[in-house]
Motif scaffolding. Structure first.
Motif, PDB file in Angstrom:
ATOM      1  N   ALA A  39       0.838  -1.208   0.000  1.00  0.00           N
ATOM      2  CA  ALA A  39       0.000   0.000   0.000  1.00  0.00           C
ATOM      3  C   ALA A  39       0.872   1.257   0.000  1.00  0.00           C
ATOM      4  CB  ALA A  39      -0.940  -0.008   1.208  1.00  0.00           C
ATOM      5  N   LYS A  40       1.916   1.248   0.807  1.00  0.00           N
ATOM      6  CA  LYS A  40       2.814   2.401   0.895  1.00  0.00           C
ATOM      7  C   LYS A  40       3.498   2.658  -0.448  1.00  0.00           C
ATOM      8  CE  LYS A  40       6.020   4.142   4.265  1.00  0.00           C
ATOM      9  NZ  LYS A  40       6.899   3.799   5.382  1.00  0.00           N
ATOM     10  N   ASP A  41       3.965   1.585  -1.112  1.00  0.00           N
ATOM     11  CA  ASP A  41       4.600   1.735  -2.427  1.00  0.00           C
ATOM     12  C   ASP A  41       3.652   2.362  -3.439  1.00  0.00           C
ATOM     13  OD1 ASP A  41       6.941   0.630  -1.478  1.00  0.00           O
ATOM     14  OD2 ASP A  41       6.632  -1.333  -2.417  1.00  0.00           O
ATOM     15  N   LEU A  42       2.380   2.040  -3.327  1.00  0.00           N
ATOM     16  CA  LEU A  42       1.378   2.564  -4.252  1.00  0.00           C
ATOM     17  C   LEU A  42       0.792   3.901  -3.814  1.00  0.00           C
ATOM     18  CD1 LEU A  42      -0.518  -0.757  -4.997  1.00  0.00           C
ATOM     19  CD2 LEU A  42       0.976   0.509  -6.554  1.00  0.00           C
ATOM     20  N   GLU A  43       1.153   4.322  -2.614  1.00  0.00           N
ATOM     21  CA  GLU A  43       0.624   5.557  -2.033  1.00  0.00           C
ATOM     22  C   GLU A  43      -0.898   5.507  -1.922  1.00  0.00           C
ATOM     23  OE1 GLU A  43       2.258   8.742  -4.395  1.00  0.00           O
ATOM     24  OE2 GLU A  43       4.262   8.453  -3.564  1.00  0.00           O
ATOM     25  N   ILE A  44      -1.381   4.348  -1.466  1.00  0.00           N
ATOM     26  CA  ILE A  44      -2.806   4.204  -1.164  1.00  0.00           C
ATOM     27  C   ILE A  44      -2.912   3.768   0.288  1.00  0.00           C
ATOM     28  CG2 ILE A  44      -3.431   3.628  -3.540  1.00  0.00           C
ATOM     29  CD1 ILE A  44      -3.687   0.669  -2.656  1.00  0.00           C
ATOM     30  N   SER A  45      -4.090   3.888   0.833  1.00  0.00           N
ATOM     31  CA  SER A  45      -4.273   3.470   2.222  1.00  0.00           C
ATOM     32  C   SER A  45      -4.358   1.942   2.286  1.00  0.00           C
ATOM     33  CB  SER A  45      -5.536   4.095   2.811  1.00  0.00           C
ATOM     34  OG  SER A  45      -6.683   3.502   2.240  1.00  0.00           O
ATOM     35  N   HIS A  46      -3.961   1.429   3.427  1.00  0.00           N
ATOM     36  CA  HIS A  46      -4.053  -0.015   3.662  1.00  0.00           C
ATOM     37  C   HIS A  46      -5.501  -0.499   3.514  1.00  0.00           C
ATOM     38  CE1 HIS A  46      -2.934  -3.673   6.237  1.00  0.00           C
ATOM     39  NE2 HIS A  46      -2.296  -3.795   5.103  1.00  0.00           N
ATOM     40  N   PRO A  47      -6.492   0.208   4.072  1.00  0.00           N
ATOM     41  CA  PRO A  47      -7.884  -0.215   3.864  1.00  0.00           C
ATOM     42  C   PRO A  47      -8.292  -0.237   2.385  1.00  0.00           C
ATOM     43  CG  PRO A  47      -7.765   1.300   5.708  1.00  0.00           C
ATOM     44  CD  PRO A  47      -6.405   1.299   5.061  1.00  0.00           C
ATOM     45  N   ASN A  48      -7.760   0.694   1.590  1.00  0.00           N
ATOM     46  CA  ASN A  48      -8.089   0.687   0.159  1.00  0.00           C
ATOM     47  C   ASN A  48      -7.530  -0.552  -0.535  1.00  0.00           C
ATOM     48  OD1 ASN A  48      -9.725   2.907  -0.071  1.00  0.00           O
ATOM     49  ND2 ASN A  48      -8.050   4.324  -0.519  1.00  0.00           N
ATOM     50  N   LEU A  49      -6.350  -0.992  -0.130  1.00  0.00           N
ATOM     51  CA  LEU A  49      -5.797  -2.224  -0.688  1.00  0.00           C
ATOM     52  C   LEU A  49      -6.734  -3.395  -0.378  1.00  0.00           C
ATOM     53  CD1 LEU A  49      -2.240  -3.432  -0.929  1.00  0.00           C
ATOM     54  CD2 LEU A  49      -3.835  -4.903   0.245  1.00  0.00           C
ATOM     55  N   PHE A  50      -7.223  -3.439   0.857  1.00  0.00           N
ATOM     56  CA  PHE A  50      -8.097  -4.540   1.267  1.00  0.00           C
ATOM     57  C   PHE A  50      -9.507  -4.429   0.688  1.00  0.00           C
ATOM     58  CE2 PHE A  50      -4.860  -5.325   4.597  1.00  0.00           C
ATOM     59  CZ  PHE A  50      -4.594  -6.643   4.236  1.00  0.00           C
ATOM     60  N   ARG A  51      -9.855  -3.282   0.126  1.00  0.00           N
ATOM     61  CA  ARG A  51     -11.127  -3.194  -0.598  1.00  0.00           C
ATOM     62  C   ARG A  51     -11.041  -3.967  -1.914  1.00  0.00           C
ATOM     63  NH1 ARG A  51     -11.065   2.286   1.288  1.00  0.00           N
ATOM     64  NH2 ARG A  51     -12.630   2.493   2.915  1.00  0.00           N
ATOM     65  N   VAL A  52      -9.846  -4.014  -2.479  1.00  0.00           N
ATOM     66  CA  VAL A  52      -9.641  -4.724  -3.745  1.00  0.00           C
ATOM     67  C   VAL A  52      -9.338  -6.199  -3.496  1.00  0.00           C
ATOM     68  CG1 VAL A  52      -8.292  -4.779  -5.887  1.00  0.00           C
ATOM     69  CG2 VAL A  52      -8.823  -2.581  -4.795  1.00  0.00           C
TER      70      VAL A  52
END
Length: 181
Positions: A39-52
């Protein structure tokens, strides 16, 4: 709001996550890989990663399935459509795939994570399907399929150690890689 990333569609986000996860998991495996780092590498939030991808295991499996699809497209289909010398055609394609070191590493990480029954079943199914597809190619018998598959596994390990890059400077690596060709 200067630091905010533009919104992207779910399919593009999924692709970005899979690419970042390949880098993370291929080097660190299922248990060592970090979804926080992805998530950090993509500059997205951890919760957003888990939405996908709702779980780390689901993400790891999706990365493996992408690797399987790459092997199918670039190696198996080439051999199955070759009018003559299908094993040589597949060996050349596998050689090209060996240049994608992270692909080789994620396949090995899949086997290494096979203590997880879901991943073990996935790896078993993919290995079986791959072997049986090679075996089903006209004029390829079980022994030939076994030898091809065995050599491919050996070269996968060699690629994970980056032996193709070392072969130019390391006489034993050059001999090792040439011995099965």
């Amino acid at each position: 709001m200067a630091g905010k990333r533009p919104r992207v569609g779910i399919e593009q986000r999924r692709r970005e996550i899979l690419e970042a996860a390949l880098k993370e998991f291929s080097h660190k495996g299922l248990h060592g890989g970090s979804t926080v780092s992805i998530a950090k590498d993509l500059e997205i939030s951890h919760p957003n990663l888990f939405r996908v991808f709702p779980t780390k295991r689901e993400l790891f499996i999706a990365v493996l399935e992408e690797a399987f699809a790459t092997v199918e497209r670039q190696m198996l289909m080439a051999g199955e459509s070759a009018e003559d010398r299908p094993l040589e055609t597949m060996a050349e394609a596998w050689g090209a795939l060996m240049g994608q070191r992270e692909l080789m590493l994620i396949l090995l990480q899949g086997y290494a994570a096979s203590e997880d029954p879901v991943i073990r079943d996935l790896m078993h199914r993919w290995t079986q399907e791959t072997f049986e597809r090679v075996e089903a190619i006209p004029n390829v018998d079980t022994d030939m399929a076994h030898d091809f598959f065995s050599a491919g596994m050996l070269y996968m390990v060699a690629a994970s150690m980056d032996l193709p890059a070392r072969a130019a400077h390391d006489a034993w690596a050059e001999r090792f890689l040439a011995s099965g060709a």
